[in-house]
Design a protein around this motif. Structure first.
Motif, PDB file in Angstrom:
ATOM      1  N   GLY A  41       0.819  -1.207   0.000  1.00 32.26           N
ATOM      2  CA  GLY A  41       0.000   0.000   0.000  1.00 32.26           C
ATOM      3  C   GLY A  41       0.853   1.257   0.000  1.00 32.26           C
ATOM      4  O   GLY A  41       0.568   2.222  -0.723  1.00 32.26           O
ATOM      5  N   MET A  42       1.931   1.234   0.787  1.00 31.68           N
ATOM      6  CA  MET A  42       2.847   2.374   0.814  1.00 31.68           C
ATOM      7  C   MET A  42       3.544   2.530  -0.535  1.00 31.68           C
ATOM      8  O   MET A  42       3.692   3.642  -1.049  1.00 31.68           O
ATOM      9  N   LEU A  43       3.952   1.407  -1.137  1.00 29.77           N
ATOM     10  CA  LEU A  43       4.609   1.436  -2.445  1.00 29.77           C
ATOM     11  C   LEU A  43       3.690   2.053  -3.498  1.00 29.77           C
ATOM     12  O   LEU A  43       4.119   2.916  -4.280  1.00 29.77           O
ATOM     13  N   LEU A  44       2.438   1.649  -3.505  1.00 26.87           N
ATOM     14  CA  LEU A  44       1.489   2.201  -4.474  1.00 26.87           C
ATOM     15  C   LEU A  44       1.258   3.685  -4.241  1.00 26.87           C
ATOM     16  O   LEU A  44       1.145   4.461  -5.189  1.00 26.87           O
ATOM     17  N   PHE A  45       1.200   4.093  -2.975  1.00 27.92           N
ATOM     18  CA  PHE A  45       0.968   5.503  -2.667  1.00 27.92           C
ATOM     19  C   PHE A  45       2.160   6.357  -3.068  1.00 27.92           C
ATOM     20  O   PHE A  45       2.005   7.422  -3.669  1.00 27.92           O
ATOM     21  N   VAL A  46       3.373   5.875  -2.760  1.00 27.91           N
ATOM     22  CA  VAL A  46       4.572   6.652  -3.064  1.00 27.91           C
ATOM     23  C   VAL A  46       4.800   6.741  -4.571  1.00 27.91           C
ATOM     24  O   VAL A  46       5.223   7.776  -5.085  1.00 27.91           O
ATOM     25  N   LEU A  47       4.509   5.656  -5.294  1.00 30.55           N
ATOM     26  CA  LEU A  47       4.742   5.645  -6.739  1.00 30.55           C
ATOM     27  C   LEU A  47       3.557   6.165  -7.545  1.00 30.55           C
ATOM     28  O   LEU A  47       3.589   6.125  -8.776  1.00 30.55           O
ATOM     29  N   LEU A  48       2.520   6.648  -6.884  1.00 33.57           N
ATOM     30  CA  LEU A  48       1.361   7.182  -7.593  1.00 33.57           C
ATOM     31  C   LEU A  48       1.723   8.314  -8.552  1.00 33.57           C
ATOM     32  O   LEU A  48       1.218   8.331  -9.685  1.00 33.57           O
ATOM     33  N   PRO A  49       2.595   9.255  -8.200  1.00 30.78           N
ATOM     34  CA  PRO A  49       2.970  10.279  -9.190  1.00 30.78           C
ATOM     35  C   PRO A  49       3.627   9.690 -10.441  1.00 30.78           C
ATOM     36  O   PRO A  49       3.372  10.149 -11.553  1.00 30.78           O
ATOM     37  N   PHE A  50       4.458   8.657 -10.268  1.00 31.79           N
ATOM     38  CA  PHE A  50       5.083   8.000 -11.416  1.00 31.79           C
ATOM     39  C   PHE A  50       4.027   7.332 -12.291  1.00 31.79           C
ATOM     40  O   PHE A  50       4.085   7.422 -13.527  1.00 31.79           O
ATOM     41  N   ILE A  51       3.053   6.687 -11.671  1.00 33.90           N
ATOM     42  CA  ILE A  51       1.980   6.028 -12.415  1.00 33.90           C
ATOM     43  C   ILE A  51       1.166   7.056 -13.204  1.00 33.90           C
ATOM     44  O   ILE A  51       0.859   6.855 -14.381  1.00 33.90           O
ATOM     45  N   LEU A  52       0.844   8.168 -12.560  1.00 36.87           N
ATOM     46  CA  LEU A  52       0.072   9.206 -13.240  1.00 36.87           C
ATOM     47  C   LEU A  52       0.881   9.848 -14.367  1.00 36.87           C
ATOM     48  O   LEU A  52       0.321  10.199 -15.412  1.00 36.87           O
TER      49      LEU A  52
END
Length: 138
Positions: A41-52
């Motif tokens: 969950g932390m990984l997805l939250f931190v990498l959310l800008p990269f995904i977007l």
């Protein structure tokens, strides 16, 4: 009447664990899955800008899509994408497991172990299939 006391094993001592003792402590598999749920969950939250950013680059224009393909074809980018796929799949499967456990189903030790194994197997299997596709095996 004398009450005969049966011999009992001494009860386990539960104590706080110091950070230096974590390597010596053996956690059950369900605890490991729960910790990995938090990490994913932390990984997805931190990498959310990269995904977007990747989403934005892929839909902006044909030229930006070609640029995105160039970025996504790099081996390091593929590893990051695999980490995101694993994080999403593990978080999704473990989240469903936690929701089912919130309804008081599967709380006993044996069921918790089976569901934690299922979460690990499903998330790793899907990640492996995506890795095969991503690295051009099929």
């Amino acid at each position: 009447m004398a009450v005969q006391e049966t011999q009992r094993k001494p009860r386990r001592e539960y104590r706080n664990i110091h950070i230096g003792e974590l390597g010596q402590y053996r956690m059950p598999l369900s605890a490991i899955v729960s910790i990995l749920h938090r990490i994913s969950g932390m990984l997805l939250f931190v990498l959310l800008p990269f995904i977007l950013y990747l989403l934005q680059e892929s839909i902006r224009s044909e030229i930006s899509f070609a640029h995105f393909q160039g970025i996504a074809s790099h081996p390091f980018s593929k590893l990051v994408i695999l980490a995101l796929v694993w994080g999403y799949m593990h978080h999704f499967c473990a989240g469903i497991r936690h929701l089912v456990m919130d309804t008081h189903v599967g709380l006993d030790k044996d069921s918790a172990r089976k569901t934690s194994v299922a979460v690990l197997v499903i998330s790793l299997a899907v990640t492996f299939l995506v890795a095969l596709k991503l690295f051009g095996v099929f």
